[in-house]
Design an enzyme around this catalytic site. Sequence first.
Site, PDB file in Angstrom:
ATOM      1  N   ASN A  55      25.433   5.448 -24.399  1.00  0.00           N
ATOM      2  CA  ASN A  55      24.290   4.594 -24.830  1.00  0.00           C
ATOM      3  C   ASN A  55      24.196   5.041 -26.534  1.00  0.00           C
ATOM      4  OD1 ASN A  55      21.954   3.922 -25.981  1.00  0.00           O
ATOM      5  ND2 ASN A  55      20.660   4.399 -23.979  1.00  0.00           N
ATOM      6  N   HIS A  90      22.320  -4.350 -24.119  1.00  0.00           N
ATOM      7  CA  HIS A  90      22.180  -2.914 -24.786  1.00  0.00           C
ATOM      8  C   HIS A  90      22.771  -2.135 -23.531  1.00  0.00           C
ATOM      9  CE1 HIS A  90      21.059   0.943 -25.867  1.00  0.00           C
ATOM     10  NE2 HIS A  90      19.872   1.181 -24.939  1.00  0.00           N
ATOM     11  N   CYS A 123      16.190   1.367 -29.478  1.00  0.00           N
ATOM     12  CA  CYS A 123      17.450   0.607 -28.928  1.00  0.00           C
ATOM     13  C   CYS A 123      17.427  -0.955 -29.357  1.00  0.00           C
ATOM     14  CB  CYS A 123      17.568   0.899 -27.512  1.00  0.00           C
ATOM     15  SG  CYS A 123      17.662   2.604 -27.031  1.00  0.00           S
TER      16      CYS A 123
HETATM   17  O1  UT7 Z   1      18.265   3.241 -24.105  1.00  0.00           O
HETATM   18  C1  UT7 Z   1      17.026   3.367 -24.013  1.00  0.00           C
HETATM   19  C2  UT7 Z   1      16.807   2.948 -22.501  1.00  0.00           C
HETATM   20  N1  UT7 Z   1      17.209   4.141 -21.555  1.00  0.00           N
HETATM   21  C3  UT7 Z   1      17.392   3.830 -20.369  1.00  0.00           C
HETATM   22  O2  UT7 Z   1      17.806   2.577 -19.902  1.00  0.00           O
HETATM   23  C4  UT7 Z   1      17.666   4.838 -19.163  1.00  0.00           C
HETATM   24  C5  UT7 Z   1      17.154   4.346 -18.034  1.00  0.00           C
HETATM   25  N2  UT7 Z   1      17.269   5.174 -16.851  1.00  0.00           N
HETATM   26  C6  UT7 Z   1      18.460   5.546 -16.402  1.00  0.00           C
HETATM   27  O3  UT7 Z   1      19.622   5.231 -16.681  1.00  0.00           O
HETATM   28  C7  UT7 Z   1      18.421   6.755 -15.178  1.00  0.00           C
HETATM   29  O4  UT7 Z   1      17.156   6.472 -14.665  1.00  0.00           O
HETATM   30  C8  UT7 Z   1      19.169   7.867 -15.515  1.00  0.00           C
HETATM   31  C9  UT7 Z   1      20.543   7.808 -15.420  1.00  0.00           C
HETATM   32  C10 UT7 Z   1      18.518   8.512 -16.803  1.00  0.00           C
HETATM   33  C11 UT7 Z   1      18.777   9.106 -14.283  1.00  0.00           C
HETATM   34  O5  UT7 Z   1      19.335   8.454 -12.981  1.00  0.00           O
HETATM   35  P1  UT7 Z   1      18.302   8.428 -11.615  1.00  0.00           P
HETATM   36  O6  UT7 Z   1      19.328   7.629 -10.756  1.00  0.00           O
HETATM   37  O7  UT7 Z   1      17.142   7.829 -12.107  1.00  0.00           O
HETATM   38  O8  UT7 Z   1      18.205   9.806 -11.418  1.00  0.00           O
HETATM   39  P2  UT7 Z   1      16.585  10.594 -11.336  1.00  0.00           P
HETATM   40  O9  UT7 Z   1      16.234  10.764 -12.691  1.00  0.00           O
HETATM   41  O10 UT7 Z   1      15.856   9.723 -10.211  1.00  0.00           O
HETATM   42  O11 UT7 Z   1      17.363  11.967 -10.854  1.00  0.00           O
HETATM   43  C12 UT7 Z   1      17.687  12.068  -9.639  1.00  0.00           C
HETATM   44  C13 UT7 Z   1      18.148  13.657  -9.479  1.00  0.00           C
HETATM   45  C14 UT7 Z   1      17.369  14.646  -9.983  1.00  0.00           C
HETATM   46  O12 UT7 Z   1      17.360  15.750  -8.924  1.00  0.00           O
HETATM   47  P3  UT7 Z   1      16.176  16.076  -7.678  1.00  0.00           P
HETATM   48  O13 UT7 Z   1      14.934  15.993  -8.445  1.00  0.00           O
HETATM   49  O14 UT7 Z   1      16.597  14.825  -7.162  1.00  0.00           O
HETATM   50  O15 UT7 Z   1      16.885  17.349  -7.195  1.00  0.00           O
HETATM   51  C15 UT7 Z   1      17.587  15.152 -11.192  1.00  0.00           C
HETATM   52  O16 UT7 Z   1      17.400  16.407 -11.727  1.00  0.00           O
HETATM   53  O17 UT7 Z   1      19.310  14.025 -10.483  1.00  0.00           O
HETATM   54  C16 UT7 Z   1      19.255  14.996 -11.237  1.00  0.00           C
HETATM   55  N3  UT7 Z   1      19.976  14.722 -12.482  1.00  0.00           N
HETATM   56  C17 UT7 Z   1      21.217  14.979 -12.822  1.00  0.00           C
HETATM   57  N4  UT7 Z   1      22.146  15.738 -11.790  1.00  0.00           N
HETATM   58  C18 UT7 Z   1      23.141  15.749 -12.396  1.00  0.00           C
HETATM   59  C19 UT7 Z   1      19.538  14.154 -13.504  1.00  0.00           C
HETATM   60  N5  UT7 Z   1      20.522  14.211 -14.549  1.00  0.00           N
HETATM   61  C20 UT7 Z   1      21.351  14.940 -13.853  1.00  0.00           C
HETATM   62  C21 UT7 Z   1      22.610  15.082 -14.319  1.00  0.00           C
HETATM   63  N6  UT7 Z   1      23.546  15.773 -13.692  1.00  0.00           N
HETATM   64  N7  UT7 Z   1      23.129  14.796 -15.624  1.00  0.00           N
END
Ligand code: UT7
Length: 363
Positions: A278, A248, A114
């Site tokens: 993204n 980004h 990215c």
């Molecule tokens: O371009 C490259 C750079 N990439 C980035 O900058 C991405 C950086 N990371 C992020 O933007 C965030 O970490 C995410 C958007 C990917 C995830 O958000 P988060 O608030 O960090 O969520 P998490 O990974 O901590 O997950 C929280 C919960 C989990 O469930 P449990 O384990 O708490 O029961 C996930 O399984 O949300 C769940 N989850 C979803 N639920 C519904 C993860 N993805 C989804 C989804 N829909 N699409």
Amino acid sequence: MPPRAQITGWGKYLPSRTVTNDELAQALDTSDEWIRQRTGIRERRLARPAEGAAEMAVHAAREALRKAMIDPGEIGLVIVATSTADQVFPSVASIVQYAIGANRAGAFDLSAACSGFVYALSLASDAISAGSIRAALVIGAEKMSGVVDWGDRNTCVLFGDGAGAIILQAGDPKAGLLASVLGSDGSDGEALVLRSRPGEGAAGQGPVIAMDGRRVFRFASRIMASSLREVTSKLGLAVSDLSLVIPHQANQRIMDAACEELGYPPDRVYSNLERYGNTSAASVPIALCEAADEGRLRDGELVALVAFGGGLSWGAAIVRWGRTIRPPWHVAVRGRGRQLWAAILWQWRRLLRLASSRRRRPS
Ligand code: UT7
């Protein structure tokens, strides 16, 4: 004084197919509410199956050339930042070089995930300031839909397809790229990976993205703030001197966290994440194009571009907006003619290739 690389043209391409969060939620255990609250994304664009990064890059490049009114024969370098090229070689950059008639340019693809567009911008600008070339075409182009696992809700809801391009030209030091910083921390590389699944690549599965979202989130929020501080301090400035930051487009919460840490007003951070998701290396140039077209970049103002991603890598650059180079009308007309001729040749070659591949296909 050495010449300075000025941005004299910009262009973007987004595929026409829009996919909303609700549409994704029909096939996946997710919801519009979760995606919007956790990321800020409402919808993304997805390319047609036959539409690759190269085709999108060509469209964006043509728009940038038109805006710059440059003769493609003047371009010395074509750099395409991409992680989703249709093939390793010929590079996307070589395909673009031919398609636009840049018959005196070197061309190569650059891999820095990215952050790739900011890397390419910085290198092309250095080549202009060193006097090696007078003009460059710098592109970010990605077909992310081809490398996400559509069954993995942790990643597939985040990404979209598209391309953005700029023309850089040697001009006087009043405007253009003033400073940049590039960085990498390979020790944390496993947090964001694009490789073939073991044993599945050969079965035609191809590469897919794997990400430790929380780890990347922490890195991204920290590095967006620290690289903006570093690049502004190189010029003896403060982040508050920036009129606009174009980051980004990964997650609205990353942008907000960086603003909070810097004490920088969020309304001076450009965001179009809501509409495109993204688009990896394409996100910064697409956002730059939209900011310019919306009149958010005014001559003389300082704008920062900042990106982070796989590697883990990051880059930031400061541009004083404006152009001092205006081509005489006959150069602009000659350039337009060369572009049209190149477009006709390119289409003709594509038709020939299509016809010969149809002939070779067994019935
Ligand atoms: O371009 C490259 C750079 N990439 C980035 O900058 C991405 C950086 N990371 C992020 O933007 C965030 O970490 C995410 C958007 C990917 C995830 O958000 P988060 O608030 O960090 O969520 P998490 O990974 O901590 O997950 C929280 C919960 C989990 O469930 P449990 O384990 O708490 O029961 C996930 O399984 O949300 C769940 N989850 C979803 N639920 C519904 C993860 N993805 C989804 C989804 N829909 N699409």
